[in-house]
Design an enzyme around this catalytic site. Sequence first.
Site, PDB file in Angstrom:
ATOM      1  N   THR A 301      50.333  37.546  32.689  1.00 14.92           N
ATOM      2  CA  THR A 301      51.710  37.951  32.971  1.00 14.92           C
ATOM      3  C   THR A 301      52.339  37.158  34.121  1.00 14.92           C
ATOM      4  O   THR A 301      53.479  37.422  34.493  1.00 14.92           O
ATOM      5  CB  THR A 301      51.746  39.455  33.293  1.00 14.92           C
ATOM      6  OG1 THR A 301      50.777  39.709  34.331  1.00 14.92           O
ATOM      7  CG2 THR A 301      51.385  40.282  32.078  1.00 14.92           C
ATOM      8  N   ASP A 372      48.230  44.332  45.347  1.00 16.31           N
ATOM      9  CA  ASP A 372      47.740  43.440  46.408  1.00 16.31           C
ATOM     10  C   ASP A 372      48.815  43.285  47.479  1.00 16.31           C
ATOM     11  O   ASP A 372      50.003  43.445  47.182  1.00 16.31           O
ATOM     12  CB  ASP A 372      47.398  42.063  45.796  1.00 16.31           C
ATOM     13  CG  ASP A 372      46.322  41.352  46.600  1.00 16.31           C
ATOM     14  OD1 ASP A 372      45.945  41.868  47.677  1.00 16.31           O
ATOM     15  OD2 ASP A 372      45.854  40.294  46.156  1.00 16.31           O
ATOM     16  N   THR A 398      35.044  46.502  43.061  1.00 16.25           N
ATOM     17  CA  THR A 398      35.478  45.257  43.715  1.00 16.25           C
ATOM     18  C   THR A 398      36.972  45.320  44.063  1.00 16.25           C
ATOM     19  O   THR A 398      37.774  44.529  43.553  1.00 16.25           O
ATOM     20  CB  THR A 398      35.221  44.055  42.779  1.00 16.25           C
ATOM     21  OG1 THR A 398      35.940  44.273  41.537  1.00 16.25           O
ATOM     22  CG2 THR A 398      33.756  43.857  42.470  1.00 16.25           C
ATOM     23  N   PHE A 402      44.001  45.927  49.947  1.00 14.79           N
ATOM     24  CA  PHE A 402      45.056  46.883  49.629  1.00 14.79           C
ATOM     25  C   PHE A 402      44.506  48.032  48.772  1.00 14.79           C
ATOM     26  O   PHE A 402      44.779  49.209  49.016  1.00 14.79           O
ATOM     27  CB  PHE A 402      46.190  46.148  48.902  1.00 14.79           C
ATOM     28  CG  PHE A 402      47.257  47.052  48.359  1.00 14.79           C
ATOM     29  CD1 PHE A 402      48.139  47.712  49.201  1.00 14.79           C
ATOM     30  CD2 PHE A 402      47.384  47.246  46.979  1.00 14.79           C
ATOM     31  CE1 PHE A 402      49.122  48.555  48.687  1.00 14.79           C
ATOM     32  CE2 PHE A 402      48.361  48.084  46.464  1.00 14.79           C
ATOM     33  CZ  PHE A 402      49.235  48.741  47.322  1.00 14.79           C
ATOM     34  N   THR A 436      37.020  42.218  48.039  1.00 17.67           N
ATOM     35  CA  THR A 436      37.008  40.802  47.638  1.00 17.67           C
ATOM     36  C   THR A 436      37.826  39.894  48.548  1.00 17.67           C
ATOM     37  O   THR A 436      37.512  38.712  48.682  1.00 17.67           O
ATOM     38  CB  THR A 436      37.539  40.657  46.196  1.00 17.67           C
ATOM     39  OG1 THR A 436      38.825  41.298  46.121  1.00 17.67           O
ATOM     40  CG2 THR A 436      36.598  41.292  45.198  1.00 17.67           C
ATOM     41  N   VAL A 476      42.340  28.698  49.546  1.00 16.60           N
ATOM     42  CA  VAL A 476      43.090  27.631  48.864  1.00 16.60           C
ATOM     43  C   VAL A 476      44.535  28.102  48.732  1.00 16.60           C
ATOM     44  O   VAL A 476      44.795  29.253  48.351  1.00 16.60           O
ATOM     45  CB  VAL A 476      42.474  27.343  47.471  1.00 16.60           C
ATOM     46  CG1 VAL A 476      43.326  26.362  46.704  1.00 16.60           C
ATOM     47  CG2 VAL A 476      41.052  26.804  47.632  1.00 16.60           C
ATOM     48  N   THR A 483      40.794  35.356  38.703  1.00 19.05           N
ATOM     49  CA  THR A 483      39.695  35.247  39.670  1.00 19.05           C
ATOM     50  C   THR A 483      39.045  36.601  39.939  1.00 19.05           C
ATOM     51  O   THR A 483      37.829  36.688  40.125  1.00 19.05           O
ATOM     52  CB  THR A 483      40.194  34.642  40.999  1.00 19.05           C
ATOM     53  OG1 THR A 483      41.477  35.184  41.287  1.00 19.05           O
ATOM     54  CG2 THR A 483      40.269  33.141  40.943  1.00 19.05           C
ATOM     55  N   GLY A 484      39.865  37.678  39.926  1.00 20.59           N
ATOM     56  CA  GLY A 484      39.304  39.020  40.144  1.00 20.59           C
ATOM     57  C   GLY A 484      38.339  39.377  39.011  1.00 20.59           C
ATOM     58  O   GLY A 484      37.270  39.965  39.241  1.00 20.59           O
ATOM     59  N   ASP A 485      38.715  39.005  37.795  1.00 22.85           N
ATOM     60  CA  ASP A 485      37.862  39.313  36.634  1.00 22.85           C
ATOM     61  C   ASP A 485      36.583  38.479  36.665  1.00 22.85           C
ATOM     62  O   ASP A 485      35.497  38.980  36.363  1.00 22.85           O
ATOM     63  CB  ASP A 485      38.638  39.027  35.334  1.00 22.85           C
ATOM     64  CG  ASP A 485      39.948  39.805  35.289  1.00 22.85           C
ATOM     65  OD1 ASP A 485      39.963  40.940  35.782  1.00 22.85           O
ATOM     66  OD2 ASP A 485      40.947  39.265  34.787  1.00 22.85           O
TER      67      ASP A 485
HETATM   68  N1  LIG Z   1      43.496  31.397  46.992  1.00 25.11           N
HETATM   69  C1  LIG Z   1      42.167  31.582  46.997  1.00 25.11           C
HETATM   70  N2  LIG Z   1      41.413  30.819  47.789  1.00 25.11           N
HETATM   71  C2  LIG Z   1      40.080  30.969  47.804  1.00 25.11           C
HETATM   72  N3  LIG Z   1      39.427  31.884  47.061  1.00 25.11           N
HETATM   73  C3  LIG Z   1      40.141  32.664  46.256  1.00 25.11           C
HETATM   74  C4  LIG Z   1      41.557  32.566  46.178  1.00 25.11           C
HETATM   75  N4  LIG Z   1      41.999  33.463  45.303  1.00 25.11           N
HETATM   76  C5  LIG Z   1      40.925  34.095  44.834  1.00 25.11           C
HETATM   77  N5  LIG Z   1      39.812  33.643  45.414  1.00 25.11           N
HETATM   78  C6  LIG Z   1      38.430  34.065  45.136  1.00 25.11           C
HETATM   79  O1  LIG Z   1      38.464  34.997  44.091  1.00 25.11           O
HETATM   80  C7  LIG Z   1      37.935  36.242  44.524  1.00 25.11           C
HETATM   81  C8  LIG Z   1      38.734  37.323  43.867  1.00 25.11           C
HETATM   82  O2  LIG Z   1      39.981  37.303  44.442  1.00 25.11           O
HETATM   83  P1  LIG Z   1      41.270  37.987  43.835  1.00 25.11           P
HETATM   84  O3  LIG Z   1      41.649  37.316  42.591  1.00 25.11           O
HETATM   85  O4  LIG Z   1      42.281  37.980  44.903  1.00 25.11           O
HETATM   86  O5  LIG Z   1      40.733  39.420  43.545  1.00 25.11           O
HETATM   87  P2  LIG Z   1      41.557  40.662  43.054  1.00 25.11           P
HETATM   88  O6  LIG Z   1      42.222  40.214  41.777  1.00 25.11           O
HETATM   89  O7  LIG Z   1      40.518  41.700  42.872  1.00 25.11           O
HETATM   90  O8  LIG Z   1      42.552  40.944  44.112  1.00 25.11           O
HETATM   91  C9  LIG Z   1      38.010  36.206  46.004  1.00 25.11           C
HETATM   92  O9  LIG Z   1      37.007  36.988  46.586  1.00 25.11           O
HETATM   93  C10 LIG Z   1      37.792  34.750  46.309  1.00 25.11           C
HETATM   94  O10 LIG Z   1      36.426  34.460  46.285  1.00 25.11           O
HETATM   95  C1  LIG Z   2      46.843  40.153  30.995  1.00 22.83           C
HETATM   96  C2  LIG Z   2      46.176  40.149  32.333  1.00 22.83           C
HETATM   97  N1  LIG Z   2      44.905  40.557  32.436  1.00 22.83           N
HETATM   98  C3  LIG Z   2      44.251  40.558  33.602  1.00 22.83           C
HETATM   99  C4  LIG Z   2      44.873  40.155  34.780  1.00 22.83           C
HETATM  100  C5  LIG Z   2      44.054  40.245  36.060  1.00 22.83           C
HETATM  101  O1  LIG Z   2      43.941  39.038  36.715  1.00 22.83           O
HETATM  102  P1  LIG Z   2      43.086  38.935  38.070  1.00 22.83           P
HETATM  103  O2  LIG Z   2      41.679  38.708  37.669  1.00 22.83           O
HETATM  104  O3  LIG Z   2      43.641  37.765  38.791  1.00 22.83           O
HETATM  105  O4  LIG Z   2      43.245  40.214  38.815  1.00 22.83           O
HETATM  106  C6  LIG Z   2      46.175  39.723  34.713  1.00 22.83           C
HETATM  107  C7  LIG Z   2      46.906  39.276  35.964  1.00 22.83           C
HETATM  108  N2  LIG Z   2      48.125  39.907  36.110  1.00 22.83           N
HETATM  109  C8  LIG Z   2      46.853  39.711  33.468  1.00 22.83           C
HETATM  110  O5  LIG Z   2      48.119  39.307  33.351  1.00 22.83           O
END
Ligand SMILES: Nc1ncnc2c1ncn2[C@@H]1O[C@H](COP(=O)(O)OP(=O)(O)O)[C@@H](O)[C@H]1O
Ligand SMILES: Cc1ncc(COP(=O)(O)O)c(CN)c1O
Length: 563
Positions: A301, A372, A398, A402, A436, A476, A483-485
Amino acid sequence: MTLESVTLAEVEASLGTLENESLSETTDYLEKEAEIFAEEKRMEMMMGWHLKREPRLQRSTTVATGSIDVDSAAAVTDDFPASAAVKEVLLGQDEGAQTAALGSEDVKGTHTDLDPVQRLFLEKIKDYDNMHRLNGGLLETEPDYVKYLSEETAKLQRLYGGGDLSSFPEFTFTEAVFAKSDPPLLPSHDFVIEMINGLSRIASSSAYREAAMECRVLSIQSHVVRGYVGNKSASFPLQDKESQACQQARRRRCEEAGLRLAATGFLLVTSPKMETGSLGAGLVLGFEVDSINSVQFSNHTGYSHWKGQVLTADELHVLYEGIKLNNVHQYDYVLTGYTRDTSFLEMVVDIVQELKRANPNLVYVCDPVLGDHGSMYVPQNLYPVYKNKVVPVADIITPNQFEAELLTGKNISTEKDAVEVMDLLHAMGPDTVVITSSDLPSRLGDRFLVSLGSQRHVRPDGSRTTQRVRIEVPKVDAVFVGTGDLFAAMLLAWTHHYPNDLKMACEKTFSVMHHVIQRTISYAHELAGPGRRPSPPQLELRMVQSKADIEDPAIVTEATVIS
Ligand SMILES: Nc1ncnc2c1ncn2[C@@H]1O[C@H](COP(=O)(O)OP(=O)(O)O)[C@@H](O)[C@H]1O
Ligand SMILES: Cc1ncc(COP(=O)(O)O)c(CN)c1O
């Protein structure tokens, strides 16, 4: 024309008209005639045994070389109650006997129990065989066939070192002579006995059964056509990486059980003299990932446009029912991520509870996706469902800072706050919590991201202990999606591998993230061009390209144990 109306004389007369025609034409004619007979007989008798079997007999008797297809002949005697004459002719003791039988006038003259068609074929076989012997080779063959045959023969001779391919080879076995000083080439008698006994012990041991068993994950997440979020982000790394991680974990368990898994995939009894290799292709130990797609979208999305379908709670239930009806609802892990619907989430909880009843050791890994940096990106009504129903049944969660704050109602401004929040989350249910990402300052500078983890254990004496770690990774300057997944999937994998060592599990997990993110950002910059910010499609995770790092991540960050 009916069978009864055809006499042997008529058949012979019709054959007479063919005497001057070529052999192949004769054969064609015979086949057609026999097919007509067979069909008519079948029509008339419906269940007649001998005509039902005639096509098979035809095939075995129209061989142009005059030899008998022994397999077909054997089949004839197996399930074809043919006359004694047919059996005698078709199954002579050896080639010579067959030829003699075929050449014998007896076939025609004395075996009156043959039906006309059988007799006709046997006579033709006899004729072919005679002509074959007189001619000294194949009859009426096309030049192409002769060429093909000689090429194939030459090929076989090349492959098998020449010789006469038409005669049965002679084997000469000579006794192996071992010089007294030679090292023993064969295992000793005692060793073989030990091995056999050991193999039967292994086969019945729970360690072996466990080693051979699969590890199955039910992953309920988004699917996207393009890109990597949800199941697209979790499945491949889990399947791929675990084929190594599981192997190592299980090999260790097998070794503890006194077994060794040798490189060839053979199971061998532990022997002090025997070297062990890595676990080879013998056992496949990767995670099996069963995916339920909570949504199917064109893309995530974060793009300007996205389209697709959302799975309802009822539809989720239907899919689960299907799995259950087949009694294949035994899972080791459940993994869930982004959801926007309360009833769907409640259905997930019901499923997890039922699966946990089926397997009390099942581990539920949950990314409680709420928002977030101070804002929610799912409907507000999801929050109480996560807090009251989901987190209590989760084993590993995880949240980002927030989400952790929201779930516990406590702000995180210091590392101590973070530890307290993690303790509150433990009190809600999960034994493993990893925050995370956070806004906490890093000792390494503001270009580092601070994450924290906490794991509770129950000691053998029943008392509890908690390991807490801090991890700092380079930040970065870009927004990655999926990345969360990926993180949740990797934490699942590495905690499986190191169930009692959160420090190690985190080092592996964060290192995978680092490698994937670094590869993704360099490629995205390349695509975007100098000075331009990469777009969402350019920032799609470079998942497949990171296969090697996912399988065996070089550790780039050391976790600090904080209490
Ligand atoms: N901009 C970034 N720079 C470095 N690492 C990142 C960045 N974004 C995500 N990560 C990595 O991905 C992991 C999951 O982050 P994130 O996607 O923010 O999790 P969530 O979706 O649960 O909030 C982080 O712990 C980090 O290791
Ligand atoms: C369809 C869909 N599924 C899963 C996610 C979750 O992504 P993230 O791992 O970065 O939290 C997103 C991000 N909005 C999404 O659009």
